[in-house]
Every structure is written in C-alpha cells, then in structure tokens.
Scaffold this active site. Structure first.
Site, PDB file in Angstrom:
ATOM      1  N   LYS A   1       0.880  -1.165   0.211  1.00 30.28           N
ATOM      2  CA  LYS A   1       0.146   0.048   0.072  1.00 30.28           C
ATOM      3  C   LYS A   1       0.774   1.287  -0.010  1.00 30.28           C
ATOM      4  O   LYS A   1       1.947   1.208   0.605  1.00 30.28           O
ATOM      5  CB  LYS A   1      -0.833  -0.036   1.210  1.00 30.28           C
ATOM      6  CG  LYS A   1      -2.091   0.810   1.118  1.00 30.28           C
ATOM      7  CD  LYS A   1      -3.211   0.127   0.625  1.00 30.28           C
ATOM      8  CE  LYS A   1      -4.480   1.070   0.165  1.00 30.28           C
ATOM      9  NZ  LYS A   1      -5.547   0.035  -0.119  1.00 30.28           N
TER      10      LYS A   1
ATOM     11  N   ASP B   1      -7.048   4.396  -4.651  1.00 21.78           N
ATOM     12  CA  ASP B   1      -7.584   4.246  -3.279  1.00 21.78           C
ATOM     13  C   ASP B   1      -8.342   5.542  -2.971  1.00 21.78           C
ATOM     14  O   ASP B   1      -8.551   6.159  -3.946  1.00 21.78           O
ATOM     15  CB  ASP B   1      -6.660   3.847  -2.206  1.00 21.78           C
ATOM     16  CG  ASP B   1      -7.256   3.089  -0.948  1.00 21.78           C
ATOM     17  OD1 ASP B   1      -7.683   1.780  -1.087  1.00 21.78           O
ATOM     18  OD2 ASP B   1      -7.649   3.849   0.119  1.00 21.78           O
TER      19      ASP B   1
HETATM   20  N1  GLU Z   1      -7.348   0.121  -3.189  1.00 26.50           N
HETATM   21  C1  GLU Z   1      -8.044  -0.877  -3.327  1.00 26.50           C
HETATM   22  C2  GLU Z   1      -8.121  -1.845  -2.105  1.00 26.50           C
HETATM   23  O1  GLU Z   1      -8.021  -1.500  -1.208  1.00 26.50           O
HETATM   24  C3  GLU Z   1      -7.624  -1.584  -4.589  1.00 26.50           C
HETATM   25  C4  GLU Z   1      -6.291  -1.981  -4.566  1.00 26.50           C
HETATM   26  C5  GLU Z   1      -5.739  -2.418  -6.232  1.00 26.50           C
HETATM   27  O2  GLU Z   1      -6.471  -2.363  -7.150  1.00 26.50           O
HETATM   28  O3  GLU Z   1      -4.417  -2.591  -6.196  1.00 26.50           O
HETATM   29  O4  GLU Z   1      -8.277  -3.142  -2.305  1.00 26.50           O
END
Ligand code: GLU
Length: 446
Positions: A126, A166
């Site tokens: 992340k 996100d």
């Molecule tokens: N931010 C999204 C999550 O919390 C998607 C992450 C992504 O597609 O890599 O899963």
C-alpha cells in the site's frame, strides 16, 4: 484474550510504537489465526507471525511540487511493500491528509490477506501521501503526481510492485502517474492498475469493488435462503465503492436508502432510483461536488449535516467510506435499527469493539478483506490482460469477478463456519493466512 496472543501483541506494539491503526489491524487477524499458527510446527519454527507482521520494506520520500500560485509545496509519501510471497506487491495509493505510516501499514497488512483470498498471484502493499487533492486544480494534481512518480518509479514494476487507486486516487491521478512512469522508464508496461480503458485499463475495474461487495452479500443471503430483492440497504460514502455498490444493489431490486460524505448524509426514504444515482455519480465523479448540492435541488431527498446513516431502520449496512467509521455505539445503533448483515466496502470501517457487538449478536459480518476484494481482483485481471496484450469484454471480466467472489464466500464459510454461526471474519483471516504462511515456509529464511 489468550495470554500468548496478548504477549505477541505487546511485542508488536513495542516494536511499532504509536501505530494504533496497524496494531488494530494485526489484533483483528491474530486472534483468529493464533491457534492455527500454534498447530503448525513449521510456522512456529520459522517465526511466520513475527515475519508476516513486519513489512518487507517501507520506502518514504518527500514530494515537492509547484502550486498555481508559484509557491513550492511539499508532502510526505510512502510505499509499504508488505509481503510478496504470492506475487508482486499489489495495493492502492491513498491521497488524503490523514495518511501516515501507521495507516499505510494497516492497509498493507490487510491487503496481504485480501489478495491471498482472491486466489490470484498477488502480494500485498500500500502507499500514498498526506497530499489533499480536494480544492486543488487539475494542474496542481498533475504536478504532484508527476513529482511523486519521480520518487517512486525505481521501486515499482509489473513484476515488482503494481500500485492502483484508493481514496483520493482515481482515473485522473492514475493517468498522470502512468504517463510520468512511461516517460521516466521509456516503456509501456502494466505497472499501475485502474488505468483508463483507452490505455490498457480493464472493463469493470471502476465498478469492481462495489459490485464485488454486493455479489458476496448475495451469496451470504442465499446461504440462508434469502435474497437482495426489497432489502433496505444503508450505504456510507459516495466514492467509487459506495456508488457502484449502490448501483448493483438497485439493479438487484434492493432499496438504497442512504449515501454520505464527510459533511453529512442523504436519505431517500423509498430508495434511490438508478436515474438519481446517475446524477449523483456525475456530481461526485465529474463536478467533484458535495451531496448537499444534490439534496438542495431534489426535495424528495433529505439531507442531514454531520450525520452518518447508522440509526436508520434497514436490513443491510455497507460501510463504504473509511476506517473506523463504526464504533461500538454505532454498532449498537445498527443492531437496534434491525440490521442483520454488514458487508464492508471500505477497509476496516468497524473497530474491534464494534465487531464484537456483531459477533455477540450473531449478525452476518463480512469483513473488508473478503467483501471489498473485488477491486483488487479485477486489478489482478487487468495485469493479466496487460501481460497477454489483449482486453477482455465487460461480460468476460464480470463473469470472472463473480466467480472470484463466489470462491471467496466459499472459503470464508469453509474456514469460518461452526455449528450455529458463520464467522466470515475468521474464515477470511484463516484462509488468507494459510496460503501466505505455507509459501513463506517453502522459501526458508528470506
Ligand atoms: N485500493 C483497493 C483496495 O483497497 C484496490 C487495490 C488495487 O487494485 O491494487 O483493495
């Protein structure tokens, strides 16, 4: 709490002081998996839990950018590469003033389990920044994204780490980030997901998190011989996840009573129509406005400033805004207002004492790592399409997403069901953990 678990958490807190969101995310998982950990000699021998709760690395850097006023501003940015046992690090970038290392570590940790649950070859990571895109011009956002990518591009790659969006990072930001990456490395590769359809994005990616949350909710309802038709649904948030969860609920015959943003909530007593939702999508996605503006123009829609939806009588709650929006007090409100199913569109929207309320009252509680896994799952499908250099149709991707959500539901039931209760959170934690732990044992001391 078991003494071993308590000791483990004490050590974790000592090693990671002040990171309360990270402690919370680990605590939620550890209570469910500790007995399984102790049952597997190899896991204990290889200290899997100590290693799994320590990110592989954290990259942190300053991002300087020029405002429209000619001044230079700077923000903090991070990428937490948590665990790549199952595949390249994968997870979104969040731009929000609240972002700090603790929040990104909690999100990265959750992502490891969520990505494992999808069954796709995805590790967990992340990233993000405390930059606030609200109130910034498009050009300011562009300059910020371009500058951030200068700091980030060395550490990402299609087989290394694949960021996505996100909170605060949507199609606009991904476009700027991708363009800058391409310029810096002189290569077109699927290094980001959530790209625009015209340049390698996947059908359904924008809708996937919300749709997926509704698909798994439907499976949980079917399991008890029920369905979505005519169910009253409370949704918080009005970003991507909330809007497309609302759309799929309405398509399936449910009534969506609420949406919210950081200023307040709207209430549609008889449920929002698809036409109304279309207008709200335009307001949020294109005009970047507030829900109050919509309510002002539509007398049938009530607006409540500084209120969340949880006291409204309904059947299902889908918290789709952000972490810790439901605490014990709101959980009690939900139970009192007749809710029997909670599906988390957001990451960790319920605090541990809120979850305890749901479990004690035997509500169906589907945690974010299962309920919102559809987004990252379609990101995984976007990576596959980019590698194959082809694009699947809307129907093909939707079919695959439905299959993945069905499998996640089954895994949660398999590992979470006891005689009279399906503990979806336990099922998700255990199944997600076993795959990553087994992989780590195979690797030895890496
Ligand atoms: N931010 C999204 C999550 O919390 C998607 C992450 C992504 O597609 O890599 O899963």
């Amino acid at each position: 709490m078991d003494k071993d678990v308590k000791d483990f958490l004490t050590g974790l807190i000592e090693r990671n002081p002040h990171e309360v969101e990270f402690h919370q995310a680990v605590e939620e998982v550890i209570q469910d998996i500790y007995p399984i950990y102790l049952d597997h000699k190899a896991y204990v021998q290889d200290q899997i839990l100590d290693r799994l709760t320590e990110p592989d690395r954290i990259i942190s850097f300053r991002v300087s950018w020029e405002g429209d006023d000619g001044k230079i501003y700077s923000n903090k940015a991070w990428r937490v590469q948590f665990n790549n046992s199952l595949g390249p690090y994968k997870g979104g970038l969040r731009f929000h003033p609240s972002v700090n290392q603790s929040i990104l570590k909690f999100l990265g940790f959750e992502q490891v389990f969520k990505n494992s649950l999808t069954g796709l070859p995805l590790g967990g990571g992340k990233g993000g920044s405390n930059f606030n895109p609200k109130g910034k011009s498009d050009r300011e956002v562009m300059r910020f994204c371009h500058s951030l990518m200068i700091g980030l591009h060395r550490y990402i790659g299609k087989s290394m780490d694949v960021p996505a969006g996100d909170i605060g990072v949507g199609a606009r930001e991904i476009g700027y980030l991708f363009g800058q990456y391409m310029r810096l490395v002189n290569q077109w590769t699927g290094v980001l997901t959530g790209k625009g359809i015209s340049y390698g994005g996947s059908a359904i990616r924008k809708e996937a998190t919300g749709y997926g949350a509704v698909y798994i909710t439907e499976h949980a309802l079917h399991k008890r011989g029920d369905g979505l038709a005519n169910k009253k649904v409370l949704i918080s948030g009005s970003g991507n996840v909330a809007l497309y969860a609302a759309e799929k609920c309405i398509q399936k015959g449910a009534q969506v009573l609420t949406l919210s943003d950081s200023k307040g909530m709207i209430l549609a007593k008889d449920g929002l129509s698809l036409e109304q939702l279309q207008d709200i999508k335009y307001l949020k996605e294109v005009a970047r406005g507030r829900l109050v503006e919509y309510a002002d123009k539509h007398p049938s829609i009530e607006y409540f400033a500084s209120k969340a939806p949880w006291a409204i009588a309904a059947d299902i709650a889908m918290p789709c805004a952000t972490q810790n929006e439901i605490q014990a007090a709101q959980a009690k409100e939900l139970i009192a207002s007749g809710i029997f199913l909670i599906a988390e569109g957001a990451n960790m929207p319920v605090t541990p004492d809120g979850i305890a309320q749901f479990r004690n009252n035997k509500l169906i509680y589907i945690p974010g790592k299962a309920a919102n896994a559809g987004g990252v799952a379609v990101s995984g499908l976007e990576m596959s399409q980019n590698s194959l250099r082809l694009s699947w149709t809307h129907e093909e991707v939707d079919q695959k997403l439905q299959g993945i959500m069905k499998d996640i539901h089954q895994s949660c039931v398999k590992y979470g069901a006891s005689r009279d209760y399906i503990d979806y959170a336990k099922g998700a934690n255990v199944y997600g953990f076993l795959k990553v732990a087994d992989a780590m044992v195979s690797f030895g001391a890496v």
